[in-house]
Design an enzyme around this catalytic site. Sequence first.
Site, PDB file in Angstrom:
ATOM      1  N   ASN A   1      -2.152   5.227 -17.966  1.00 29.13           N
ATOM      2  CA  ASN A   1      -2.683   4.034 -17.990  1.00 29.13           C
ATOM      3  C   ASN A   1      -3.037   3.104 -19.258  1.00 29.13           C
ATOM      4  OD1 ASN A   1      -4.499   1.967 -17.145  1.00 29.13           O
ATOM      5  ND2 ASN A   1      -6.357   3.368 -16.591  1.00 29.13           N
TER       6      ASN A   1
ATOM      7  N   GLY B   1      -7.396   1.218  -3.311  1.00 26.94           N
ATOM      8  CA  GLY B   1      -8.617   1.740  -4.266  1.00 26.94           C
ATOM      9  C   GLY B   1      -9.879   1.114  -3.806  1.00 26.94           C
TER      10      GLY B   1
ATOM     11  N   CYS C   1      -6.277  -0.497 -18.731  1.00 28.45           N
ATOM     12  CA  CYS C   1      -7.945  -0.433 -18.407  1.00 28.45           C
ATOM     13  C   CYS C   1      -8.461  -1.671 -19.367  1.00 28.45           C
ATOM     14  CB  CYS C   1      -8.582   0.761 -18.737  1.00 28.45           C
ATOM     15  SG  CYS C   1     -10.344   0.610 -18.705  1.00 28.45           S
TER      16      CYS C   1
ATOM     17  N   GLY D   1      -3.884  -3.321  -5.181  1.00 26.24           N
ATOM     18  CA  GLY D   1      -4.497  -4.573  -5.210  1.00 26.24           C
ATOM     19  C   GLY D   1      -4.887  -4.908  -4.001  1.00 26.24           C
ATOM     20  N   GLY D   2      -5.999  -4.615  -3.539  1.00 25.87           N
ATOM     21  CA  GLY D   2      -6.635  -5.357  -2.401  1.00 25.87           C
ATOM     22  C   GLY D   2      -6.229  -4.753  -1.204  1.00 25.87           C
TER      23      GLY D   2
ATOM     24  N   GLY E   1      -9.617   8.291 -14.158  1.00 25.80           N
ATOM     25  CA  GLY E   1      -8.964   8.051 -15.447  1.00 25.80           C
ATOM     26  C   GLY E   1      -9.475   9.156 -16.349  1.00 25.80           C
TER      27      GLY E   1
ATOM     28  N   ASN F   1     -15.887  -4.568 -12.000  1.00 26.28           N
ATOM     29  CA  ASN F   1     -16.463  -2.998 -12.617  1.00 26.28           C
ATOM     30  C   ASN F   1     -16.253  -3.034 -14.159  1.00 26.28           C
ATOM     31  OD1 ASN F   1     -14.761  -0.765 -13.525  1.00 26.28           O
ATOM     32  ND2 ASN F   1     -13.501  -1.598 -11.846  1.00 26.28           N
TER      33      ASN F   1
END
Lengths: 305, 267
Positions: free
Chosen positions: A128, A266, A131, A244-245, A48, A71
């Site tokens: 984004n 990710g 966040c 996502g995962g 980012g 995180n």
Amino acid sequence: MKMPNLAVDICGVKFKNPIIAASGTFGFGREFANYMDINLIGGVTVTGITLEPRSGNPPPRIAETASGILNSVGLQNPGVDYFLEAELPKLLKYDTNIIVNINGTTIDEYCKLAEKLSKYPIDLIELNISCPNVKEGGLAFGAHPDTVYEVTKAVKESSKHPLVVKLTPNTSDIRETAKAAAEAGCDGLSLINTLIGMAIDIDRRRPVLANITGGLSGPAIKPVALRMVWEVKDVVDIPIIGMGGVMKGTDVVEFLLAGATGIGVGTANLVKPTTCIDILDELISYMIKNGVEDIDKLIGALEII
Amino acid sequence: MEVSHICKIISNYSIATDMYLMAIANKYIATVGRPGQFIHIKIPHDDSLLLRRPISINSVNKDDGIVYIVYQVVGTGTKILSQLKEGDNLDILGPLGNGFSIPKGVENIVIVGGGCGIAPLKYIVDYWKDISYTTFLGYRDMDSIYQLMNFERASERLYLTTDDGSQGEKGVITKVLEREIDSISPQLIMACGPIPMLKEVQSIANGRNITCQISLEERMGCGIGACMVCSCMIRTKGGLEYKKVCSDGPVFLSDEVILDENAQFSC
């Protein structure tokens, strides 16, 4: 059987395959160059970026939870000017699409970032507004349809590049924010960003993260992400980058079936730096084994009786 | 191109309370790994534990291609590690990070270690042999002592403390360091241990203008400088800045690092 076709079109940009390294887990790409051939993946989303350098949140910034990671980096980055001068030229040497994840605290900052990036040969801008680890901006825009509409419309007008809006799962109905972004004219959506969570150290009776809360990612959130991709694809006509995962090739297939055209990888990059390539190999094996000649045949192909 | 290594475990056993010594077959890391660098270990048998565990190199055997690590069992991941047996496979990345270094002409060095922070220091005395080391080691108690003989052999003088006085002097090692440091006048201090110990070492070194390298520990993600989670505050020309423990460190100079007891978990 011959090599299946893996190429996909996302917002008018051709990706050689749907595998895209997700923002915040792949640095600026070069960190992974010793471990994998970056030329082989569809795209790289850089960490980012903000207008000015950001120092990020105090440590500890990471906690391990069951099948997940929390995180709270808080968008530590060297700022857009440094990125454009020092990092982008290195990344441009690779034959892969470049997606730049932009972050602001005001609509004006987002627009300025989009204007700056418009002068450079990147492929997509990822807006984004999701966040969870910054006090200003981020979720303040992403949680409500009206603010999503406002910021998306303004940034779209400032950007020469196709615009993907990254949506948060931390909202009452992601279909509403998805529709708002689409109505404001964005070219695609990426979802989901992390879910807000926390971890507690019972010995110290304190939160593990210095920021108290953080964003949950990893296999723990995959079912939520799949459900949201599946819900959103029915209410918009623009492509979705699902994430996502995603840890392995079969996860990619699940997201494709749910309706995603691109797949963000990710957390798995933190587990193993070769993951993007491993996943790509597994995806190809799945397609060959199941006689899928074109990846297009998987996208949105979920059958519901 | 570097890859993650699937290695065979040669041996794995307890050497002190909650401390284990593991020998891993890996010629590459045994050849290029330097003191202060670490390997990043994937915990096997439990897919719900996603993060790798960064463990410093304790020593190597270049000829036989063996890497040694010493680790403390502190949670589920290290518990699983402690139960692995000879012949089991381990997925590791490494060597990672920037380790210790000895500038040219430096031959009078003080080493300060506490608890599990003593483990990476052993590779220093194994690696640079023609150095006069004065070593200060602090353990919790008699049963927590490990590898003391190795340091005794490698050091001109060795000072030992335990918290309870069951061996060596009673108390913290930094008190002894403060008492002895001026008579030693070292050119360099190298330290690793819990944050309160490092803060004392930092104050002793900085107050006397002695160059001091300290190795930090922090919760890590990728280990290769990409994910920005293992940050520590560093004083730079431009002001304070979060640097990455994994790739800018884990070894930093004591006059540049801001040690924060709340921010870091100690070993």
